[in-house]
Design an enzyme around this catalytic site. Structure first.
Site, PDB file in Angstrom:
ATOM      1  N   ARG A  14      11.411   3.847   3.030  1.00 47.66           N
ATOM      2  CA  ARG A  14      11.012   2.703   4.128  1.00 47.66           C
ATOM      3  C   ARG A  14      12.349   1.790   4.203  1.00 47.66           C
ATOM      4  O   ARG A  14      13.032   1.584   3.597  1.00 47.66           O
ATOM      5  CB  ARG A  14      10.116   1.891   3.439  1.00 47.66           C
ATOM      6  CG  ARG A  14       9.646   0.612   4.778  1.00 47.66           C
ATOM      7  CD  ARG A  14       8.668  -0.270   4.476  1.00 47.66           C
ATOM      8  NE  ARG A  14       7.285   0.483   4.682  1.00 47.66           N
ATOM      9  CZ  ARG A  14       6.003  -0.078   4.595  1.00 47.66           C
ATOM     10  NH1 ARG A  14       5.779  -1.250   4.477  1.00 47.66           N
ATOM     11  NH2 ARG A  14       4.978   0.799   5.044  1.00 47.66           N
TER      12      ARG A  14
ATOM     13  N   HIS B  48       5.414   5.789  11.368  1.00 45.41           N
ATOM     14  CA  HIS B  48       4.836   5.649  10.140  1.00 45.41           C
ATOM     15  C   HIS B  48       3.810   6.810   9.584  1.00 45.41           C
ATOM     16  O   HIS B  48       2.808   6.685   9.839  1.00 45.41           O
ATOM     17  CB  HIS B  48       4.079   4.395  10.189  1.00 45.41           C
ATOM     18  CG  HIS B  48       3.990   3.884   8.514  1.00 45.41           C
ATOM     19  ND1 HIS B  48       4.023   4.608   7.480  1.00 45.41           N
ATOM     20  CD2 HIS B  48       3.338   2.549   8.217  1.00 45.41           C
ATOM     21  CE1 HIS B  48       3.644   3.821   6.396  1.00 45.41           C
ATOM     22  NE2 HIS B  48       3.329   2.661   6.562  1.00 45.41           N
TER      23      HIS B  48
ATOM     24  N   LYS C  83      26.304  -4.150  -2.149  1.00 44.43           N
ATOM     25  CA  LYS C  83      27.756  -4.017  -2.469  1.00 44.43           C
ATOM     26  C   LYS C  83      28.602  -3.199  -1.045  1.00 44.43           C
ATOM     27  O   LYS C  83      29.833  -3.085  -1.186  1.00 44.43           O
ATOM     28  CB  LYS C  83      28.416  -3.418  -3.772  1.00 44.43           C
ATOM     29  CG  LYS C  83      27.642  -3.935  -4.927  1.00 44.43           C
ATOM     30  CD  LYS C  83      27.918  -3.217  -6.120  1.00 44.43           C
ATOM     31  CE  LYS C  83      27.202  -3.422  -7.099  1.00 44.43           C
ATOM     32  NZ  LYS C  83      27.410  -2.068  -8.126  1.00 44.43           N
TER      33      LYS C  83
ATOM     34  N   ARG D 184       0.824  -1.326  -0.062  1.00 42.14           N
ATOM     35  CA  ARG D 184       0.152  -0.112   0.065  1.00 42.14           C
ATOM     36  C   ARG D 184       0.730   1.286  -0.117  1.00 42.14           C
ATOM     37  O   ARG D 184       0.550   2.169  -0.677  1.00 42.14           O
ATOM     38  CB  ARG D 184      -0.920   0.088   1.226  1.00 42.14           C
ATOM     39  CG  ARG D 184      -2.104  -0.653   1.330  1.00 42.14           C
ATOM     40  CD  ARG D 184      -2.492  -1.294   2.462  1.00 42.14           C
ATOM     41  NE  ARG D 184      -1.572  -2.369   2.967  1.00 42.14           N
ATOM     42  CZ  ARG D 184      -1.653  -3.542   2.364  1.00 42.14           C
ATOM     43  NH1 ARG D 184      -2.719  -3.850   1.864  1.00 42.14           N
ATOM     44  NH2 ARG D 184      -0.742  -4.260   2.613  1.00 42.14           N
ATOM     45  N   THR D 185       1.776   1.274   0.637  1.00 42.15           N
ATOM     46  CA  THR D 185       2.593   2.823   0.972  1.00 42.15           C
ATOM     47  C   THR D 185       3.451   3.001  -0.283  1.00 42.15           C
ATOM     48  O   THR D 185       3.329   4.185  -0.643  1.00 42.15           O
ATOM     49  CB  THR D 185       3.665   2.751   2.172  1.00 42.15           C
ATOM     50  OG1 THR D 185       2.829   2.027   3.421  1.00 42.15           O
ATOM     51  CG2 THR D 185       3.993   3.882   2.378  1.00 42.15           C
TER      52      THR D 185
HETATM   53  N1   CP Z   1      -0.043  -0.200   5.992  1.00 46.97           N
HETATM   54  C1   CP Z   1       1.173  -0.418   5.279  1.00 46.97           C
HETATM   55  O1   CP Z   1       2.324   0.249   5.860  1.00 46.97           O
HETATM   56  O2   CP Z   1       1.172  -1.195   4.498  1.00 46.97           O
HETATM   57  P1   CP Z   1       2.455  -1.897   3.347  1.00 46.97           P
HETATM   58  O3   CP Z   1       3.426  -2.498   4.295  1.00 46.97           O
HETATM   59  O4   CP Z   1       1.647  -2.772   2.449  1.00 46.97           O
HETATM   60  O5   CP Z   1       2.846  -0.477   2.858  1.00 46.97           O
END
Ligand code: CP
Length: 307
Positions: free
Chosen positions: A101, A129, A80, A51-52
């Site tokens: 991320r 998050h 590397k 999703r993110t």
């Molecule tokens: N909610 C969320 O962060 O989903 P993903 O890990 O799929 O990005």
């Protein structure tokens, strides 16, 4: 270097949160606007995501930007031995915003200190998050008509679940009452309970998860047990199915109750809940598109005509 980065939601004032919600509302009405024409957005995902990443990339596309990035760090020069610092400096010379991320807590903060372009924290380990929180706040606002004075039940992995950590920080402006429902092994960490005390956030802790506990909830926020953060997989096996929300548990809940989950779901919400009008997790994920359009514009200092 760039103070427009979104590293933690704790940096946002109440006014800023309400402004971002208003912006998301406008993007929901009209998602396709060429506000980022000529911009390049980099999505660096050192950890898996559905999703993110896809909602940020969709947001960039709907705003007319182009997207570069990776989803598998093994296919990059970090495998590397290239440092995060060098990677961020290099990508900053290609892109106008970096959405990242990373498994290390603090990685986004560090990247924001070395990058000349804004960093958007798309999740750093078990820490924060903030873009998820913006879509959670938008979802709560849409379904409750307010963010003020709500009973919010956080259920499941409150130790490693970064989404609940960010959410409780953001809610400090809105006089919530939290119910932390977790087994001993996955309790809300002391640092976040201290944060609640310092900011006058009311909370009650529970180990049981049943009909009585959720009767007065406005929001039930279910979470997945974060297998990837456990060092002892035996412990994961012990707690992985500890709480499962079933449809019959919702019979006596409030009419305005909505069930949220950042997703992915594993086993913690039974499939028979999906057809209950109180289930809102798929709409919540859709709201991510609008919230992330707002975030991309905001970190680039771009406003929209309606605001
Ligand atoms: N909610 C969320 O962060 O989903 P993903 O890990 O799929 O990005």
């Amino acid at each position: 270097m760039d103070n427009r980065s979104l590293v933690t939601i704790a940096d946002h004032s109440k006014e800023k949160i309400l402004y971002m919600i208003e912006m998301a509302k406008q993007f929901e009405k009209q998602p396709n606007r060429r506000l980022l024409e000529g911009k390049v957005i980099a999505t660096l995902f050192f950890e898996p995501s559905t999703r993110t990443r896809l909602s940020f990339e969709t947001a960039a596309n709907r705003l007319g930007a182009r997207v570069i990035g990776f989803t598998d760090p093994k296919a990059t020069s970090s495998s590397k031995g290239e440092t995060l610092k060098d990677t961020i400096i290099m990508v900053s010379s290609y892109a106008d915003v970096i959405v990242m991320r990373h498994h290390l807590e603090g990685a986004a903060r560090y990247a924001s200190e070395v990058a000349p372009v804004p960093i958007v924290n798309a999740g750093d380990g078990a820490n924060q998050h903030p873009s998820q929180t913006m879509l959670d706040l938008y979802s709560i606002y849409k379904t409750q008509g307010t963010l003020e004075n709500l009973n919010i039940h956080l259920v499941g992995d409150l130790k490693y679940g970064r989404t609940v950590h960010s959410l409780l920080m953001a809610m400090r402006h809105f006089n919530p009452t939290f119910h932390f429902i977790a087994p001993e092994e996955l309790k809300m960490p002391e640092e976040y309970k201290l944060y609640c005390k310092e900011h006058g956030i009311k909370y009650v802790e529970h180990v049981d998860f049943n009909e009585d506990i959720i009767q007065d909830a406005d929001i039930i926020y279910m979470t997945r047990v974060q297998k990837e953060r456990f060092t002892d997989l035996m412990e994961y096996e012990r707690v992985k199915n500890i709480y499962i929300l079933k449809n019959k548990m919702l019979d006596k809940t409030k009419e305005n109750l909505r069930i949220l989950h950042p997703l992915p779901r594993v086993n913690e919400i039974s499939y028979d809940v999906d057809d209950n009008p109180k289930a809102y997790y798929f709409q919540q994920a859709q709201n991510g598109l609008y919230a992330r359009e707002a975030i991309l514009c905001d970190v680039l200092g771009i406003t929209i005509n309606e605001l």
